[in-house]
Write a protein that holds these residues in place. Structure first.
Motif, PDB file in Angstrom:
ATOM      1  N   VAL A  33       3.432  -6.694  10.286  1.00 33.28           N
ATOM      2  CA  VAL A  33       2.183  -6.280   9.970  1.00 33.28           C
ATOM      3  C   VAL A  33       2.229  -4.915   9.225  1.00 33.28           C
ATOM      4  N   ARG A  34       2.796  -4.153  10.151  1.00 30.72           N
ATOM      5  CA  ARG A  34       2.729  -2.647   9.324  1.00 30.72           C
ATOM      6  C   ARG A  34       3.424  -2.528   8.070  1.00 30.72           C
ATOM      7  N   ALA A  35       4.429  -3.358   7.735  1.00 33.58           N
ATOM      8  CA  ALA A  35       4.937  -3.448   6.434  1.00 33.58           C
ATOM      9  C   ALA A  35       3.930  -3.798   5.341  1.00 33.58           C
ATOM     10  N   ILE A  36       3.283  -4.882   5.729  1.00 33.98           N
ATOM     11  CA  ILE A  36       2.463  -5.582   4.631  1.00 33.98           C
ATOM     12  C   ILE A  36       1.350  -4.797   4.449  1.00 33.98           C
ATOM     13  N   ALA A  37       0.794  -4.207   5.487  1.00 36.14           N
ATOM     14  CA  ALA A  37      -0.179  -3.308   5.637  1.00 36.14           C
ATOM     15  C   ALA A  37      -0.186  -2.109   4.703  1.00 36.14           C
ATOM     16  N   GLY A  38       1.223  -1.546   4.878  1.00 32.92           N
ATOM     17  CA  GLY A  38       1.787  -0.425   4.193  1.00 32.92           C
ATOM     18  C   GLY A  38       1.589  -0.791   2.545  1.00 32.92           C
ATOM     19  N   ILE A  39       2.181  -1.941   2.311  1.00 32.14           N
ATOM     20  CA  ILE A  39       2.353  -2.330   0.902  1.00 32.14           C
ATOM     21  C   ILE A  39       1.236  -2.290   0.266  1.00 32.14           C
ATOM     22  N   LEU A  40       0.197  -2.899   0.923  1.00 32.79           N
ATOM     23  CA  LEU A  40      -1.279  -2.957   0.262  1.00 32.79           C
ATOM     24  C   LEU A  40      -1.845  -1.862   0.235  1.00 32.79           C
ATOM     25  N   ARG A  41      -1.735  -0.973   1.216  1.00 37.26           N
ATOM     26  CA  ARG A  41      -2.353   0.199   1.346  1.00 37.26           C
ATOM     27  C   ARG A  41      -2.007   1.371   0.430  1.00 37.26           C
ATOM     28  N   ARG A  42      -0.849   1.294   0.182  1.00 35.98           N
ATOM     29  CA  ARG A  42      -0.368   2.481  -0.432  1.00 35.98           C
ATOM     30  C   ARG A  42      -0.392   1.752  -2.062  1.00 35.98           C
ATOM     31  N   ARG A  43      -1.140   2.881  -2.709  1.00 37.99           N
ATOM     32  CA  ARG A  43      -1.052   2.519  -4.248  1.00 37.99           C
ATOM     33  C   ARG A  43       0.196   3.167  -4.675  1.00 37.99           C
ATOM     34  N   GLY A  44       0.850   2.130  -5.033  1.00 37.26           N
ATOM     35  CA  GLY A  44       2.507   2.889  -5.302  1.00 37.26           C
ATOM     36  C   GLY A  44       2.534   3.357  -6.699  1.00 37.26           C
ATOM     37  N   LEU A  45       3.721   3.986  -6.994  1.00 37.61           N
ATOM     38  CA  LEU A  45       4.032   4.077  -8.370  1.00 37.61           C
ATOM     39  C   LEU A  45       4.401   2.958  -9.153  1.00 37.61           C
ATOM     40  N   ILE A  46       5.044   2.101  -8.556  1.00 32.70           N
ATOM     41  CA  ILE A  46       5.266   0.659  -9.126  1.00 32.70           C
ATOM     42  C   ILE A  46       4.494  -0.027  -7.854  1.00 32.70           C
ATOM     43  N   HIS A  47       3.509  -0.615  -8.441  1.00 28.59           N
ATOM     44  CA  HIS A  47       2.489  -1.284  -7.192  1.00 28.59           C
ATOM     45  C   HIS A  47       2.769  -2.508  -6.975  1.00 28.59           C
ATOM     46  N   ALA A  48       2.781  -3.007  -5.786  1.00 31.69           N
ATOM     47  CA  ALA A  48       2.828  -4.468  -5.456  1.00 31.69           C
ATOM     48  C   ALA A  48       1.448  -4.936  -4.659  1.00 31.69           C
ATOM     49  N   GLY A  49       0.898  -5.875  -5.188  1.00 27.09           N
ATOM     50  CA  GLY A  49      -0.541  -6.365  -4.525  1.00 27.09           C
ATOM     51  C   GLY A  49      -0.052  -7.592  -3.872  1.00 27.09           C
ATOM     52  N   LEU A  50      -1.307  -8.225  -3.530  1.00 26.45           N
ATOM     53  CA  LEU A  50      -1.272  -9.543  -2.668  1.00 26.45           C
ATOM     54  C   LEU A  50      -0.709 -10.509  -3.596  1.00 26.45           C
ATOM     55  N   ASP A  51      -0.866 -10.430  -4.928  1.00 22.12           N
ATOM     56  CA  ASP A  51      -0.658 -11.516  -5.702  1.00 22.12           C
ATOM     57  C   ASP A  51       1.113 -11.752  -5.519  1.00 22.12           C
ATOM     58  N   GLU A  52       1.721 -10.193  -5.807  1.00 22.60           N
ATOM     59  CA  GLU A  52       2.994 -10.318  -5.595  1.00 22.60           C
ATOM     60  C   GLU A  52       3.734 -11.108  -4.356  1.00 22.60           C
TER      61      GLU A  52
END
Lengths: 438, 407
Positions: free
Chosen positions: A196-215
């Motif tokens: 949960v934490r990791a997914i939340a992190g992935i979605l929350r952090r607007r990254g340099l190389i971003h991954a979204g829900l689509d990925e």
């Protein structure tokens, strides 16, 4: 020189709600609450009041006040569904304003299996993204329970945007066989929590190389949704190495061995501002050793000041044949008018067909204008024929081969495996090449 | 009384421990006084897995060497190997201060340090950095820049590194026997020193040392090491494959491999069978020869293909290896292995063992098993002799204070 600071948009507008549904879900929610999950609201939902009272979640919803009268759903999904249906208004009120809903539930029982699809549906009505974390029961819990779980998973699949499915059987492997049963369940919970934490992190952090829900959805779209998940976090000098090591040691990873079978994975690397490109490279190199060449690797990275000196890596994938169906996340599925589907095949074959080769229509050049209409038709016909042939192999699902003999490494059984390009070189070469010996 | 003039090369291999006692001559040649040998146990894939047993084998081999050479061994040079050892090329640069303009020894040290300023995985430590070429102000082909005028000195290095703790394990195994370890050498690099002569290094060659536990490879081109590495697959794997595939014990599989094995396919008459004799000499199980060879063929082919793939990936060009592929190591005695290598690498293949500036008992030179241990001696002699014949020793590895870190 003008410095252009990279903007890191604040994500305060992202309203995450985590629902712990049923007994198993409540455990996860409690753990999340105790460990702390920034910016997320925890909601415990259950039919069983006993369990709700014990929960430390900030919001609690009792399901089916009249249907179950404060008792559990007794392993009956129908009852679970009815309970959730009865409390529909309360659930909707709790979900109000969420932009993302995580549903954590153990499938196979009553409340989790019955209510989860319905709650996912409610969340969708609120235009929230729905990510479901579910566990499949232990095999020893019986066929019936497993069947209920499968059924619930299927209906949940139609409602949720992303499903991450953990198998209890595999979690058991990770725990020391002598450890108490308590520890085994704690380990299972912890895996889900870090998920949960990791997914939340992935979605929350607007990254340099971003991954979204689509990925995430792309990676997980497989026929059987046994998820592969690994999460590692470390700090100190050696943090890149330790983080990936820990991620690979996750129960669902089988020490990175399962990575070789995965067709597509998402890797998210996050770290504090001190994270260097070098560390990311190092980490990815180490990971690539376990991944076969043909694997599609989606990579995302983000800098999160909250992490401080830490570096964390999350690996997400799904086992099994990769589903090629163009049907992506059916978000506004109900609103989608069916006619849209009609032109799709036509566009598809144009895209798939290769440009007409010269030898196919050699008359075009000398005859010029006269031949032109013919040429315009000819390749078209040719293309249709070709695409008809070509499409078949792409549509065809890759058949998985059964291994008849258990994989055997002989004298190297106990030594450290030599893995190159995702192949275990200690397994006899002729076995891997499928050469038959008697 | 340990004699300082003698050099002892020790290889703790997967199938045997081998110690070579030699005497270095001031003219650069080496005379071998004796070769000690002991079958090895407790070593898998080139790395020690059973400390105590491996130590016993080392003791046995050293005692054998002492007996044969009549010299007491006090210190050794140790060959190390293992799948963890990796390599890459890097270029270092130093700017020469304008008021000096002349390149001196110190600049050399500095350029070497600059080339090492790359990150390797944290558990790893540098093992060698081998000089490839100098460039003075971008001009290449400089053999010895010391004393030349210039503003910038660049040098390409081939850097070999491996997991520190694993290398230390081998060292400790020897030190437990109260024997000093003078230095460690990457096994395949040592083998290349005796398998190739200067001409072949200049022409370009690929040396593959097929041992029992590991397959090491070194590419030489223009007289310099271009690429090197080690794959943790070797003859042991062939034996293991046979044992699993034919369902026979390991010892039987090993015997079958060395006595009957071949990598050639389609050479046996259909249905030709090999009779396995049991301990009492009675005929036991029968095995189809083609089957036996197929299993060996698959493994050897895969190993060579992996080596080729790694070389292709490294960008080391295979087209300019004039001296072709040189196969050495214990498993290179396998029948037909040269033909298979030729097919895969597309280069002329030679089975070689020690040659060149060596003297001593010739049976040691004729056996490719000893290439590595003798190579260590040669390497050590080149390092310690301090003589600089242009083109040869200038190009052999310049050591990094790796070893000091370990002690």
């Amino acid at each position: 020189m003008i410095e252009l600071p990279r903007s890191t948009p604040s994500n305060s507008e992202l309203n995450i709600k985590v629902i712990g549904l049923g007994g198993a879900g409540a455990n996860v929610a409690d753990r999340l609450q105790l460990d702390g999950l920034d910016g997320a609201e925890l909601i415990a939902m259950n039919t069983d009041t006993q369990s709700l009272v014990g929960s430390v979640a900030s919001v609690k919803v009792q399901l089916g006040r009249d249907t179950t009268r404060g008792l559990g759903a007794g392993g009956d999904p129908e009852l679970g569904y009815a309970a959730a249906d009865e409390s529909a208004d309360e659930i909707k009120a709790a979900l109000e304003g969420a932009s993302m809903v995580f549903i954590c539930a153990g499938l196979g029982g009553g409340t989790g299996s019955g209510a989860a699809p319905l709650i996912a549906n409610f969340a969708r009505q609120q235009r929230a993204l729905v990510v479901a974390f579910v566990t499949m029961p232990f095999t020893f819990e019986g066929r019936r329970r497993m069947a209920q779980a499968e059924e619930a998973l299927e209906s949940l699949r139609q409602q949720a945007d992303v499903i991450i499915c953990f198998e209890n059987d595999r979690m058991g492997d990770a725990v020391n066989p002598r450890a108490g049963i308590q520890d085994a369940f704690v380990a299972a919970d912890q895996t889900i929590v870090s998920g949960v934490r990791a997914i939340a992190g992935i979605l929350r952090r607007r990254g340099l190389i971003h991954a979204g829900l689509d990925e995430i959805a792309t990676v997980l779209r497989t026929q059987n949704s046994r998820s592969l998940f690994g999460f590692g976090e470390a700090d100190g000098d050696n943090r890149a190495h330790v983080a990936i090591e820990r991620a690979l040691r996750n129960p669902l990873m089988d020490r990175g061995r399962l990575l070789a079978d995965v067709q597509s994975i998402l890797v998210h690397v996050a770290g504090g501002p001190s994270m260097t490109l070098n560390e990311v490279t190092l980490l990815m190199e180490e990971l690539n050793r376990h991944v076969s060449d043909s694997t599609r690797l989606l990579f995302s990275t983000a800098v999160d000041p909250q992490l401080g000196g830490k570096m964390c890596v999350a690996i997400l994938g799904a086992l099994g044949a990769f589903e090629r169906l163009p049907e992506s996340v059916p978000r506004p599925a109900k609103a989608l008018p069916p006619p849209v589907m009609a032109p799709v095949p036509e566009r598809e074959w144009i895209a798939v067909a290769p440009p007409p080769k010269l030898e196919e229509c050699p008359k075009t050049e000398p005859d010029g204008a006269v031949a032109e209409p013919v040429a315009a038709v000819a390749p078209r016909v040719a293309r249709v024929g070709r695409s008809g042939l070509q499409q078949k192999p792409t549509r065809e699902q890759k058949q998985e081969q059964m291994t008849f003999e258990p994989v055997n490494r002989g004298r190297f059984e106990k030594s450290e495996p030599t893995i190159v390009d995702g192949q275990d070189l200690d397994v006899p070469a002729f076995m891997r090449m499928n050469v038959r010996v008697k | 009384m340990p004699n300082e003039d003698f050099i002892v090369g020790l290889e703790i291999g997967t199938s045997k421990v081998c110690a070579v006692v030699a005497e270095g001559r001031p003219d650069g040649t080496v005379k071998i006084n004796g070769v000690g040998y002991a079958p090895s146990r407790g070593v898998r894939k080139g790395e020690i897995v059973d400390f105590e047993t491996a130590g016993k084998c080392v003791r046995e081999a050293l005692a054998d060497a002492e007996e044969k050479s009549d010299i007491m061994i006090g210190s050794v040079y140790l060959a190390v190997s293992g799948g963890h050892i990796e390599s890459f090329n890097n270029r270092g640069l130093v700017n020469i201060p304008p008021e000096r303009e002349e390149i001196c020894e110190d600049d050399f040290e500095e350029v070497q340090a600059a080339a090492r300023e790359v990150s390797i995985p944290p558990p790893n430590q540098f093992l060698h950095s081998v000089l490839q070429h100098y460039y003075v102000d971008g001009q290449d082909g400089v053999l010895n820049p010391i004393g030349m005028m210039g503003t910038a000195l660049e040098a390409d290095f081939h850097i070999i590194h491996g997991v520190g703790t694993r290398i230390k394990n081998s060292i400790r195994c020897v030190k437990e026997l109260d024997i000093e370890v003078e230095d460690v050498v990457f096994g395949p690099l040592a083998s290349a020193q005796v398998v190739l002569d200067m001409d072949q290094k200049n022409q370009g060659a690929l040396v593959i040392d097929v041992g029992a536990g590991t397959t090491g490879y070194v590419v030489y081109a223009d007289g310099a090491v271009k690429h090197s590495g080690c794959l943790a697959v070797g003859g042991d794997h062939i034996t293991n494959d046979l044992s699993l595939g034919l369902r026979i014990p390991m010892a039987r599989a090993e015997k079958l491999k060395t006595e009957e094995g071949s990598v050639r396919l389609g050479r046996s008459s259909p249905g030709e069978r090999v009779v396995l004799k049991d301990e009492t000499g009675f005929a036991g199980k029968e095995i189809e020869r083609e089957m036996l060879n197929t299993i060996i063929h698959c493994r050897v082919r895969e190993t060579f293909e992996l080596v080729k793939k790694r070389l292709d990936e490294s960008g080391a060009s295979m087209d300019f290896l004039g001296a072709g592929v040189q196969l050495t190591g214990g498993s290179s005695t396998m029948v037909g292995i040269d033909e298979l290598a030729q097919e895969i690498f597309g280069l002329p293949v030679h089975l070689t063992c020690v040659k060149g500036t060596m003297s001593g008992p010739t049976n040691a030179f004729d056996n490719p098993q000893y290439s590595c241990a003798i190579g260590v001696v040669k390497y050590a002699h080149a390092m310690t002799a301090g003589i600089r014949r242009p083109g040869l020793f200038r190009r052999i590895a310049r050591r990094i204070p790796f070893f000091n870190n370990l002690l």
